[in-house]
Design a protein around this motif. Structure first.
Motif, mmCIF file in Angstrom:
data_model
loop_
_atom_site.group_PDB
_atom_site.id
_atom_site.type_symbol
_atom_site.label_atom_id
_atom_site.label_comp_id
_atom_site.label_asym_id
_atom_site.label_seq_id
_atom_site.Cartn_x
_atom_site.Cartn_y
_atom_site.Cartn_z
ATOM 1 N N MET A 1 0.851 -1.176 0.000
ATOM 2 C CA MET A 1 0.000 0.000 0.000
ATOM 3 C C MET A 1 0.890 1.229 0.000
ATOM 4 N N LEU A 2 0.414 2.256 -0.662
ATOM 5 C CA LEU A 2 1.147 3.506 -0.753
ATOM 6 C C LEU A 2 0.154 4.652 -0.597
ATOM 7 N N VAL A 3 0.488 5.614 0.265
ATOM 8 C CA VAL A 3 -0.317 6.818 0.446
ATOM 9 C C VAL A 3 0.592 8.002 0.156
ATOM 10 N N VAL A 4 0.142 8.887 -0.726
ATOM 11 C CA VAL A 4 0.917 10.066 -1.112
ATOM 12 C C VAL A 4 0.097 11.303 -0.774
ATOM 13 N N ILE A 5 0.708 12.197 -0.012
ATOM 14 C CA ILE A 5 0.079 13.471 0.331
ATOM 15 C C ILE A 5 0.980 14.565 -0.233
ATOM 16 N N ALA A 6 0.395 15.446 -1.035
ATOM 17 C CA ALA A 6 1.189 16.478 -1.698
ATOM 18 C C ALA A 6 0.610 17.860 -1.429
ATOM 19 N N ASN A 7 1.487 18.857 -1.415
ATOM 20 C CA ASN A 7 1.026 20.246 -1.371
ATOM 21 C C ASN A 7 0.479 20.624 -2.747
ATOM 22 N N GLY A 15 -1.949 13.447 -13.278
ATOM 23 C CA GLY A 15 -2.664 12.587 -14.224
ATOM 24 C C GLY A 15 -2.134 11.166 -14.228
ATOM 25 N N ARG A 16 -0.844 11.031 -14.153
ATOM 26 C CA ARG A 16 -0.233 9.692 -14.125
ATOM 27 C C ARG A 16 -0.555 8.961 -12.821
ATOM 28 N N MET A 17 -0.604 9.705 -11.721
ATOM 29 C CA MET A 17 -0.930 9.091 -10.425
ATOM 30 C C MET A 17 -2.336 8.499 -10.445
ATOM 31 N N LYS A 18 -3.242 9.128 -11.186
ATOM 32 C CA LYS A 18 -4.621 8.647 -11.233
ATOM 33 C C LYS A 18 -4.745 7.299 -11.945
ATOM 34 N N LEU A 19 -3.683 6.848 -12.609
ATOM 35 C CA LEU A 19 -3.701 5.521 -13.226
ATOM 36 C C LEU A 19 -3.669 4.419 -12.172
ATOM 37 N N TRP A 20 -2.930 4.642 -11.085
ATOM 38 C CA TRP A 20 -2.708 3.607 -10.065
ATOM 39 C C TRP A 20 -3.420 3.888 -8.750
ATOM 40 N N PHE A 21 -3.830 5.122 -8.527
ATOM 41 C CA PHE A 21 -4.313 5.546 -7.222
ATOM 42 C C PHE A 21 -5.751 6.047 -7.292
ATOM 43 N N ILE A 22 -6.433 6.001 -6.160
ATOM 44 C CA ILE A 22 -7.665 6.765 -6.023
ATOM 45 C C ILE A 22 -7.283 8.077 -5.344
ATOM 46 N N GLU A 23 -8.072 9.101 -5.569
ATOM 47 C CA GLU A 23 -7.783 10.420 -5.005
ATOM 48 C C GLU A 23 -8.997 10.850 -4.167
ATOM 49 N N PRO A 24 -9.057 10.414 -2.883
ATOM 50 C CA PRO A 24 -10.231 10.731 -2.061
ATOM 51 C C PRO A 24 -10.394 12.226 -1.781
ATOM 52 N N PRO A 26 -8.316 16.221 -2.909
ATOM 53 C CA PRO A 26 -7.299 16.768 -3.808
ATOM 54 C C PRO A 26 -5.879 16.581 -3.248
ATOM 55 N N ASN A 27 -5.017 16.047 -4.087
ATOM 56 C CA ASN A 27 -3.599 15.828 -3.783
ATOM 57 C C ASN A 27 -3.346 14.818 -2.664
ATOM 58 N N ILE A 28 -4.299 13.932 -2.404
ATOM 59 C CA ILE A 28 -4.099 12.795 -1.506
ATOM 60 C C ILE A 28 -4.413 11.545 -2.311
ATOM 61 N N PHE A 29 -3.425 10.670 -2.452
ATOM 62 C CA PHE A 29 -3.562 9.484 -3.297
ATOM 63 C C PHE A 29 -3.343 8.232 -2.463
ATOM 64 N N VAL A 30 -4.180 7.211 -2.702
ATOM 65 C CA VAL A 30 -4.095 5.948 -1.964
ATOM 66 C C VAL A 30 -4.165 4.806 -2.970
ATOM 67 N N SER A 31 -3.278 3.819 -2.793
ATOM 68 C CA SER A 31 -3.290 2.661 -3.685
ATOM 69 C C SER A 31 -2.785 1.424 -2.959
ATOM 70 N N GLY A 32 -3.259 0.278 -3.382
ATOM 71 C CA GLY A 32 -2.809 -1.000 -2.840
ATOM 72 C C GLY A 32 -1.826 -1.696 -3.764
ATOM 73 N N ILE A 33 -0.999 -0.939 -4.459
ATOM 74 C CA ILE A 33 -0.057 -1.521 -5.412
ATOM 75 C C ILE A 33 0.989 -2.365 -4.696
ATOM 76 N N LYS A 34 1.586 -3.288 -5.439
ATOM 77 C CA LYS A 34 2.608 -4.180 -4.873
ATOM 78 C C LYS A 34 3.868 -3.394 -4.535
ATOM 79 N N ASP A 39 7.942 0.965 -5.148
ATOM 80 C CA ASP A 39 9.308 1.491 -5.246
ATOM 81 C C ASP A 39 9.496 2.281 -6.535
ATOM 82 N N THR A 40 8.929 1.783 -7.630
ATOM 83 C CA THR A 40 9.018 2.482 -8.917
ATOM 84 C C THR A 40 8.292 3.813 -8.858
ATOM 85 N N VAL A 41 7.120 3.841 -8.225
ATOM 86 C CA VAL A 41 6.345 5.082 -8.106
ATOM 87 C C VAL A 41 7.103 6.101 -7.255
ATOM 88 N N VAL A 42 7.697 5.665 -6.144
ATOM 89 C CA VAL A 42 8.464 6.583 -5.291
ATOM 90 C C VAL A 42 9.639 7.168 -6.076
#
Length: 108
Positions: A1-7, A15-24, A26-34, A39-42
């Protein structure tokens, strides 16, 4: 799981983040990726986002304490490490507040 919080994210990255993540929110992304994809996303975020993006990334890992925190750019929260446990500092106490807090703890 990966959670990204951005200013603020660049539009192409967002736009690319929306391929793998849900955005509950604005600028908060959550995904259950392997883990390998996480690591690739980071790495991608580290290379593609300017410091103004202010990223906080929470990644699930398979060892104690179960997560890793990444801070990229100018984020508003400070990350600290206490004996291998990463924590977010919510509020820095002034030296006067620390003295009062210590005295209060001693009295209890």
């Amino acid at each position: 799981m990966l959670v990204v919080i951005a200013n603020d994210l660049p539009p192409a990255v967002r736009g690319r983040m929306k391929l793998w993540f849900i955005e509950p929110r604005p600028n908060i992304f959550v995904s259950g990726i392997k883990d390998s994809v996480a690591d690739t996303v980071v790495t991608y975020l580290n290379k593609s986002c300017p410091p103004e993006s202010g990223l906080l990334i929470f990644q699930r890992i398979n060892r104690s304490p179960g997560y890793k925190i990444w801070g990229i750019g100018d984020h508003t929260k400070q990350i600290t490490d206490i004996d291998g446990l990463q924590l977010i500092i919510e509020k820095n106490l002034s030296s006067r507040e620390k003295t009062l807090y210590t005295a209060e703890q001693t009295l209890q």
